[in-house]
Design a protein around this motif. Structure first.
Motif, PDB file in Angstrom:
ATOM      1  N   VAL A  39       0.641  -1.067   0.186  1.00  0.00           N
ATOM      2  CA  VAL A  39       0.011   0.023  -0.159  1.00  0.00           C
ATOM      3  C   VAL A  39       0.891   1.367   0.090  1.00  0.00           C
ATOM      4  O   VAL A  39       1.859   1.379   0.777  1.00  0.00           O
ATOM      5  N   LEU A  40       0.932   2.218  -1.045  1.00  0.00           N
ATOM      6  CA  LEU A  40       1.415   3.472  -1.110  1.00  0.00           C
ATOM      7  C   LEU A  40       1.145   4.428  -0.014  1.00  0.00           C
ATOM      8  O   LEU A  40      -0.256   4.748   0.073  1.00  0.00           O
ATOM      9  N   THR A  41       1.457   4.798   1.037  1.00  0.00           N
ATOM     10  CA  THR A  41       0.958   5.273   1.962  1.00  0.00           C
ATOM     11  C   THR A  41       1.702   6.850   2.129  1.00  0.00           C
ATOM     12  O   THR A  41       2.875   7.155   2.053  1.00  0.00           O
ATOM     13  N   GLU A  42       0.773   7.975   2.315  1.00  0.00           N
ATOM     14  CA  GLU A  42       1.185   9.237   2.570  1.00  0.00           C
ATOM     15  C   GLU A  42       1.919   9.687   1.337  1.00  0.00           C
ATOM     16  O   GLU A  42       2.773  10.345   1.292  1.00  0.00           O
ATOM     17  N   HIS A  43       1.663   9.383   0.118  1.00  0.00           N
ATOM     18  CA  HIS A  43       2.005   9.674  -1.142  1.00  0.00           C
ATOM     19  C   HIS A  43       1.091  10.874  -1.588  1.00  0.00           C
ATOM     20  O   HIS A  43       0.029  10.611  -1.927  1.00  0.00           O
ATOM     21  N   ARG A  44       1.725  12.065  -1.624  1.00  0.00           N
ATOM     22  CA  ARG A  44       0.804  13.362  -2.230  1.00  0.00           C
ATOM     23  C   ARG A  44       0.739  13.532  -3.657  1.00  0.00           C
ATOM     24  O   ARG A  44       1.985  13.611  -4.135  1.00  0.00           O
ATOM     25  N   ASP A  91     -10.680   2.798  -0.565  1.00  0.00           N
ATOM     26  CA  ASP A  91     -10.457   2.711   1.159  1.00  0.00           C
ATOM     27  C   ASP A  91      -8.907   2.398   1.397  1.00  0.00           C
ATOM     28  O   ASP A  91      -8.419   2.735   2.577  1.00  0.00           O
ATOM     29  N   LEU A  92      -8.111   1.856   0.353  1.00  0.00           N
ATOM     30  CA  LEU A  92      -6.761   1.626   0.695  1.00  0.00           C
ATOM     31  C   LEU A  92      -5.980   2.792  -0.245  1.00  0.00           C
ATOM     32  O   LEU A  92      -4.865   3.030   0.133  1.00  0.00           O
ATOM     33  N   GLY A  93      -6.368   3.160  -1.432  1.00  0.00           N
ATOM     34  CA  GLY A  93      -5.614   4.149  -2.323  1.00  0.00           C
ATOM     35  C   GLY A  93      -4.764   3.024  -3.354  1.00  0.00           C
ATOM     36  O   GLY A  93      -5.058   1.846  -3.637  1.00  0.00           O
ATOM     37  N   TRP A  94      -3.487   3.427  -3.617  1.00  0.00           N
ATOM     38  CA  TRP A  94      -2.899   2.719  -4.605  1.00  0.00           C
ATOM     39  C   TRP A  94      -2.110   1.667  -3.966  1.00  0.00           C
ATOM     40  O   TRP A  94      -1.367   1.847  -2.845  1.00  0.00           O
ATOM     41  N   VAL A  95      -2.167   0.410  -4.430  1.00  0.00           N
ATOM     42  CA  VAL A  95      -1.702  -0.916  -4.139  1.00  0.00           C
ATOM     43  C   VAL A  95      -0.838  -1.457  -5.140  1.00  0.00           C
ATOM     44  O   VAL A  95      -1.097  -1.667  -6.272  1.00  0.00           O
ATOM     45  N   GLY A  96       0.597  -1.654  -4.664  1.00  0.00           N
ATOM     46  CA  GLY A  96       1.587  -2.155  -5.767  1.00  0.00           C
ATOM     47  C   GLY A  96       1.210  -3.671  -5.844  1.00  0.00           C
ATOM     48  O   GLY A  96       1.047  -4.449  -5.012  1.00  0.00           O
ATOM     49  N   PHE A  97       1.537  -4.219  -7.251  1.00  0.00           N
ATOM     50  CA  PHE A  97       1.590  -5.473  -7.512  1.00  0.00           C
ATOM     51  C   PHE A  97       2.743  -6.138  -8.472  1.00  0.00           C
ATOM     52  O   PHE A  97       2.838  -5.181  -9.565  1.00  0.00           O
ATOM     53  N   ASP A  98       3.764  -6.869  -8.198  1.00  0.00           N
ATOM     54  CA  ASP A  98       4.921  -7.054  -8.829  1.00  0.00           C
ATOM     55  C   ASP A  98       4.482  -8.422  -9.425  1.00  0.00           C
ATOM     56  O   ASP A  98       4.685  -9.487  -8.845  1.00  0.00           O
ATOM     57  N   ARG A 103       5.361 -12.308  -8.071  1.00  0.00           N
ATOM     58  CA  ARG A 103       4.219 -13.053  -7.330  1.00  0.00           C
ATOM     59  C   ARG A 103       4.156 -12.295  -6.093  1.00  0.00           C
ATOM     60  O   ARG A 103       3.681 -12.871  -4.909  1.00  0.00           O
ATOM     61  N   CYS A 104       4.224 -10.748  -5.916  1.00  0.00           N
ATOM     62  CA  CYS A 104       4.060 -10.231  -4.365  1.00  0.00           C
ATOM     63  C   CYS A 104       3.865  -8.832  -4.755  1.00  0.00           C
ATOM     64  O   CYS A 104       3.548  -8.487  -5.634  1.00  0.00           O
ATOM     65  N   CYS A 105       3.434  -8.379  -3.525  1.00  0.00           N
ATOM     66  CA  CYS A 105       3.098  -6.854  -3.258  1.00  0.00           C
ATOM     67  C   CYS A 105       4.716  -6.178  -3.144  1.00  0.00           C
ATOM     68  O   CYS A 105       5.322  -6.969  -2.341  1.00  0.00           O
ATOM     69  N   PRO A 106       4.884  -4.928  -3.207  1.00  0.00           N
ATOM     70  CA  PRO A 106       6.369  -4.528  -2.997  1.00  0.00           C
ATOM     71  C   PRO A 106       6.330  -4.214  -1.573  1.00  0.00           C
ATOM     72  O   PRO A 106       5.280  -3.835  -0.919  1.00  0.00           O
TER      73      PRO A 106
END
Length: 280
Positions: free
Chosen positions: A88-93, A216-223, A227-230
């Motif tokens: 989850v990308l957090t506090e990225h304006r 409710d989460l915002g941007w979520v990374g997928f690699d 086969r994982c999230c960053p």
């Protein structure tokens, strides 16, 4: 995790160029997922121009180099403290609305093959959440596009990648963006660095992954390549609609011909004494 990066980009021209102008996004994103401890971008003979944080939250700087120029080298070095937020990308304006990333480009334009793969992946997901669907789409890319270098080039669109079933992280990311967009999920291309202690993780000079927007989460990374999230092994540089739009370096040259590009990247655990001894 504290990660150390050394990223060297060398341009060589067969005949000297009169001028080189670049737009660079070589500074890691400002967000809770990572904190820059040290960071330096060096370029001999370059004149730095405007520098600003754009609407996507990325730090952009313009650079001009006057010739005649046969070689040009960019050296990026620094350390970043990373945190694991489960992708989850957090506090990225940023100011660009997520809906903008429902727009396809030539690289991510949907084809019947991409629509069919998205429909197959989500066939039993009628009651699933957007996050669950996003994970399912990422898994579909991992299962259907094998990581094989040399099968595609930087202009190969997602439609051809999914037909061939082979590609690199850029191709897998384009396919995931296309699948998400045809499923109504905003998605974008992300560039950055990936630390791999074992060498098992799929990474090239500049690693790539996708971010999908989840309510409710915002941007979520997928690699999809890994086969994982960053997590805390990743350093995020910037984002865009596709690989070309998100490229850390974009530019034009005046005069000259025959450009050769040589890129070397080393990412290590800054707290590992053994790794520090082998750093070149």
């Amino acid at each position: 995790m504290r990660l150390s990066v050394r990223h060297v980009t060398r341009y060589s021209f067969t005949t000297p160029v009169a001028r080189l102008i670049q737009s660079q996004r070589l500074t890691p994103s400002r967000c809770a997922n990572q904190q820059i401890m040290e960071w330096d971008v060096r370029m001999e003979g370059a004149v730095r121009g405007a520098a600003f944080r754009d609407g996507t939250g990325d730090w952009t700087e313009t650079v001009t180099v006057n010739g005649p120029l046969e070689h040009f080298e960019i050296i990026v070095e620094g350390e970043v403290e990373t945190q694991d937020y489960a992708g989850v990308l957090t506090e990225h304006r940023e100011k660009v609305p997520p809906s903008a990333y429902l727009t396809a480009t030539d690289q991510t334009r949907p084809s019947q093959g991409l629509r069919d793969l998205a429909a197959e992946a989500l066939a039993d997901m009628a009651d699933a959440t957007v996050l669950e669907c996003a994970h399912k789409l990422s898994a579909a890319v991992s299962d259907n596009v094998e990581y094989v270098p040399g099968e595609t080039d930087h202009m190969t669109p997602a439609s051809e990648v999914v037909e061939g079933g082979k590609g690199v992280c850029q191709d897998q990311t384009h396919v995931l963006i296309a699948l998400a967009q045809v499923s109504g999920i905003p998605a974008r291309y992300v560039t950055g660095y990936l630390f791999s202690a074992s060498g098992d993780h799929m990474a090239e000079a500049s690693h790539a992954w996708a971010e999908l927007h989840v309510p409710d989460l915002g941007w979520v990374g997928f690699d999809a390549s890994n086969r994982c999230c960053p997590d805390d092994r990743y350093i995020r540089l910037g984002s865009g609609f596709d690989a070309q739009d998100a490229a850390p370096i974009r530019g034009v040259v005046a005069g000259g011909s025959g450009e050769t590009l040589d890129v070397h990247v080393k990412v290590r655990d800054a707290d590992d004494p053994a790794a520090a001894q082998t750093q070149q």
